[in-house]
Design a protein around this motif. Structure first.
Motif, PDB file in Angstrom:
ATOM      1  N   ASN A 129      -5.684   6.164   7.649  1.00 25.20           N
ATOM      2  CA  ASN A 129      -6.657   5.681   8.627  1.00 25.20           C
ATOM      3  C   ASN A 129      -6.138   4.541   9.501  1.00 25.20           C
ATOM      4  OD1 ASN A 129      -9.552   7.003   8.148  1.00 25.20           O
ATOM      5  ND2 ASN A 129      -8.496   6.843   6.170  1.00 25.20           N
ATOM      6  N   GLY A 130      -4.828   4.390   9.554  1.00 24.51           N
ATOM      7  CA  GLY A 130      -4.227   3.455  10.488  1.00 24.51           C
ATOM      8  C   GLY A 130      -4.358   1.996  10.126  1.00 24.51           C
ATOM      9  N   HIS A 131      -4.497   1.712   8.856  1.00 25.46           N
ATOM     10  CA  HIS A 131      -4.583   0.329   8.394  1.00 25.46           C
ATOM     11  C   HIS A 131      -3.300  -0.061   7.670  1.00 25.46           C
ATOM     12  CE1 HIS A 131      -8.891  -0.090   9.287  1.00 25.46           C
ATOM     13  NE2 HIS A 131      -9.035   1.129   8.800  1.00 25.46           N
ATOM     14  N   ALA A 132      -3.179  -1.335   7.378  1.00 24.27           N
ATOM     15  CA  ALA A 132      -2.076  -1.841   6.568  1.00 24.27           C
ATOM     16  C   ALA A 132      -2.658  -2.757   5.500  1.00 24.27           C
ATOM     17  CB  ALA A 132      -1.065  -2.598   7.419  1.00 24.27           C
ATOM     18  N   SER A 133      -2.046  -2.733   4.342  1.00 20.35           N
ATOM     19  CA  SER A 133      -2.500  -3.612   3.273  1.00 20.35           C
ATOM     20  C   SER A 133      -2.160  -5.053   3.613  1.00 20.35           C
ATOM     21  CB  SER A 133      -1.839  -3.212   1.951  1.00 20.35           C
ATOM     22  OG  SER A 133      -2.159  -4.154   0.937  1.00 20.35           O
ATOM     23  N   ALA A 134      -3.087  -5.962   3.300  1.00 24.56           N
ATOM     24  CA  ALA A 134      -2.862  -7.384   3.576  1.00 24.56           C
ATOM     25  C   ALA A 134      -2.776  -8.197   2.293  1.00 24.56           C
ATOM     26  CB  ALA A 134      -3.978  -7.922   4.469  1.00 24.56           C
ATOM     27  N   GLY A 135      -2.507  -7.535   1.177  1.00 22.98           N
ATOM     28  CA  GLY A 135      -2.379  -8.267  -0.084  1.00 22.98           C
ATOM     29  C   GLY A 135      -2.793  -7.419  -1.266  1.00 22.98           C
ATOM     30  N   TYR A 136      -2.707  -8.014  -2.440  1.00 23.90           N
ATOM     31  CA  TYR A 136      -3.100  -7.313  -3.663  1.00 23.90           C
ATOM     32  C   TYR A 136      -4.605  -7.046  -3.664  1.00 23.90           C
ATOM     33  CZ  TYR A 136       1.459  -8.542  -5.647  1.00 23.90           C
ATOM     34  OH  TYR A 136       2.794  -8.667  -5.879  1.00 23.90           O
ATOM     35  N   ALA A 137      -4.987  -5.919  -4.248  1.00 25.87           N
ATOM     36  CA  ALA A 137      -6.407  -5.606  -4.383  1.00 25.87           C
ATOM     37  C   ALA A 137      -7.038  -6.477  -5.467  1.00 25.87           C
ATOM     38  CB  ALA A 137      -6.593  -4.131  -4.729  1.00 25.87           C
ATOM     39  N   ARG A 138      -8.215  -6.977  -5.185  1.00 28.23           N
ATOM     40  CA  ARG A 138      -8.998  -7.649  -6.222  1.00 28.23           C
ATOM     41  C   ARG A 138      -9.666  -6.591  -7.094  1.00 28.23           C
ATOM     42  NH1 ARG A 138     -12.348 -12.339  -2.859  1.00 28.23           N
ATOM     43  NH2 ARG A 138     -10.513 -13.464  -2.063  1.00 28.23           N
ATOM     44  N   GLU A 139     -10.017  -7.000  -8.287  1.00 28.91           N
ATOM     45  CA  GLU A 139     -10.735  -6.121  -9.202  1.00 28.91           C
ATOM     46  C   GLU A 139     -12.063  -6.787  -9.566  1.00 28.91           C
ATOM     47  OE1 GLU A 139      -6.492  -4.670 -11.150  1.00 28.91           O
ATOM     48  OE2 GLU A 139      -7.903  -5.890 -12.324  1.00 28.91           O
ATOM     49  N   LEU A 140     -13.149  -6.156  -9.162  1.00 30.19           N
ATOM     50  CA  LEU A 140     -14.480  -6.659  -9.483  1.00 30.19           C
ATOM     51  C   LEU A 140     -15.034  -5.802 -10.616  1.00 30.19           C
ATOM     52  CD1 LEU A 140     -17.001  -8.407  -8.894  1.00 30.19           C
ATOM     53  CD2 LEU A 140     -17.680  -6.667  -7.218  1.00 30.19           C
ATOM     54  N   TYR A 141     -15.201  -6.405 -11.792  1.00 28.77           N
ATOM     55  CA  TYR A 141     -15.628  -5.658 -12.973  1.00 28.77           C
ATOM     56  C   TYR A 141     -17.150  -5.601 -13.004  1.00 28.77           C
ATOM     57  CZ  TYR A 141     -10.788  -6.743 -14.060  1.00 28.77           C
ATOM     58  OH  TYR A 141      -9.429  -6.877 -14.001  1.00 28.77           O
ATOM     59  N   TRP A 147     -16.416   1.701 -18.321  1.00 28.67           N
ATOM     60  CA  TRP A 147     -16.173   0.617 -17.381  1.00 28.67           C
ATOM     61  C   TRP A 147     -16.354   1.093 -15.935  1.00 28.67           C
ATOM     62  CZ3 TRP A 147     -12.017  -3.621 -18.317  1.00 28.67           C
ATOM     63  CH2 TRP A 147     -12.274  -4.246 -19.542  1.00 28.67           C
ATOM     64  N   VAL A 148     -16.884   0.198 -15.111  1.00 28.44           N
ATOM     65  CA  VAL A 148     -17.010   0.456 -13.664  1.00 28.44           C
ATOM     66  C   VAL A 148     -16.360  -0.726 -12.944  1.00 28.44           C
ATOM     67  CG1 VAL A 148     -18.555   0.852 -11.718  1.00 28.44           C
ATOM     68  CG2 VAL A 148     -19.156   1.735 -13.999  1.00 28.44           C
ATOM     69  N   THR A 149     -15.336  -0.443 -12.139  1.00 30.36           N
ATOM     70  CA  THR A 149     -14.563  -1.484 -11.457  1.00 30.36           C
ATOM     71  C   THR A 149     -14.435  -1.150  -9.981  1.00 30.36           C
ATOM     72  OG1 THR A 149     -13.242  -1.763 -13.472  1.00 30.36           O
ATOM     73  CG2 THR A 149     -12.375  -2.739 -11.442  1.00 30.36           C
ATOM     74  N   GLU A 150     -14.687  -2.146  -9.143  1.00 29.05           N
ATOM     75  CA  GLU A 150     -14.486  -1.950  -7.705  1.00 29.05           C
ATOM     76  C   GLU A 150     -13.170  -2.596  -7.297  1.00 29.05           C
ATOM     77  OE1 GLU A 150     -17.456  -2.104  -4.097  1.00 29.05           O
ATOM     78  OE2 GLU A 150     -16.670  -4.137  -4.439  1.00 29.05           O
ATOM     79  N   LEU A 151     -12.311  -1.810  -6.652  1.00 28.76           N
ATOM     80  CA  LEU A 151     -11.086  -2.336  -6.070  1.00 28.76           C
ATOM     81  C   LEU A 151     -11.379  -2.775  -4.648  1.00 28.76           C
ATOM     82  CD1 LEU A 151      -8.387   0.265  -7.244  1.00 28.76           C
ATOM     83  CD2 LEU A 151      -9.043  -1.898  -8.307  1.00 28.76           C
TER      84      LEU A 151
END
Length: 273
Positions: free
Chosen positions: A240-252, A262-266
């Motif tokens: 989709n034409g984006h670039a990563s700007a860092g590590y993904a956070r993990e919201l538990y 477990w349900v985790t949002e990246l």
């Protein structure tokens, strides 16, 4: 006295092994019939047989076993050696289980290539949040490096918050950054959202900045299986034409005792490529 067959049965070894031990002088029969050549053993010899087998299982050669037994190693010293070997084997088994889990995760990622939907990816703004956190350095971002670090961090963090009388904390938020050592090491931040005014000994309480634009996806199941979800998110970002700007956070979002639930949002920060 026991025949060699009976002695082998009681000692849980083979007759062939007993004959070999006799041949090298490690465990001689108590008596050998001068006419038939049949070997006979006494019950007292089971103690020496147990030491031979135990030392062999510790990794000593039979020659070394003979030298050790010649020095008449004591039962307590032998128990200590066996306990040490037991601990080593348990650690090796745990490491093997961890490697097996990662092999399984990598295999599931391969099997899901081209089949895992990216339609569930949502781009949104992540608000700032107050967290209490503990941090430590992991050797790398590989699961086998992260898992042994982040688990104890959360156990220690929750213990300190409870000791400080903090209630109503959570959900957990983990985030990562390069350690800056040039060796691939990662700073692991294990955080819990907390109310304003929270204080706890040895715990850093601060406001974690928000993310202006993040590509997010929900992972259901244990963190050991997160690889296919994380790579599906990466594919969406690229396509989709984006670039990563860092590590993904993990919201538990949900962390029941059964990790399968477990349900985790990246939450991965993105910019326009």
């Amino acid at each position: 006295m026991f025949t060699i067959g009976d002695f082998a049965r009681h000692g849980r070894v083979s007759v062939r092994m007993l004959r070999h031990y006799d041949a090298i002088g490690l465990l001689r029969p108590a008596r050998v019939d001068p006419h038939s050549g049949y070997r006979h053993y006494t019950a007292d010899q089971l103690a020496r047989l147990n030491r031979v087998i135990a030392l062999k299982d510790l990794g000593f050669t039979l020659e070394q076993v003979g030298v050790i037994l010649g020095d008449e190693i004591g039962a307590e010293e032998l128990r200590g050696m066996l306990r040490l070997r037991q601990a080593e084997l348990e650690a090796a088994l745990e490491a093997a289980r961890a490697r097996l889990a990662q092999v399984g995760a990598r295999l599931r990622a391969i099997e899901s290539e081209g089949r895992m939907s990216t339609q569930d990816v949502v781009v949104k703004k992540i608000p700032a949040v107050r967290i209490a956190e503990l941090s430590a350095v992991a050797a790398g971002f590989e699961p086998e490096a992260i898992t042994p670090v982040i688990g104890p961090l959360y156990e220690e963090l929750c213990g300190r918050l409870e000791a400080a009388g903090v209630t109503g904390f959570g959900p957990g938020i983990a985030y990562y950054e390069d350690a800056g050592k040039g060796d691939g090491s990662i700073v692991v931040h294990a955080g819990m959202t907390v109310p304003e005014g929270t204080e706890a000994d040895g715990v850093r309480v601060h406001v974690l900045p928000g993310i202006e634009e993040a590509a997010t996806v929900v992972h259901r199941g244990p963190m050991d299986d997160i690889l296919p979800t994380a790579q599906a998110l990466a594919s969406w970002i690229d396509v989709n034409g984006h670039a990563s700007a860092g590590y993904a956070r993990e919201l538990y979002l949900e962390c029941p005792e059964d990790r399968a639930g477990w349900v985790t949002e990246l939450q991965e920060p993105i910019t326009r490529a």
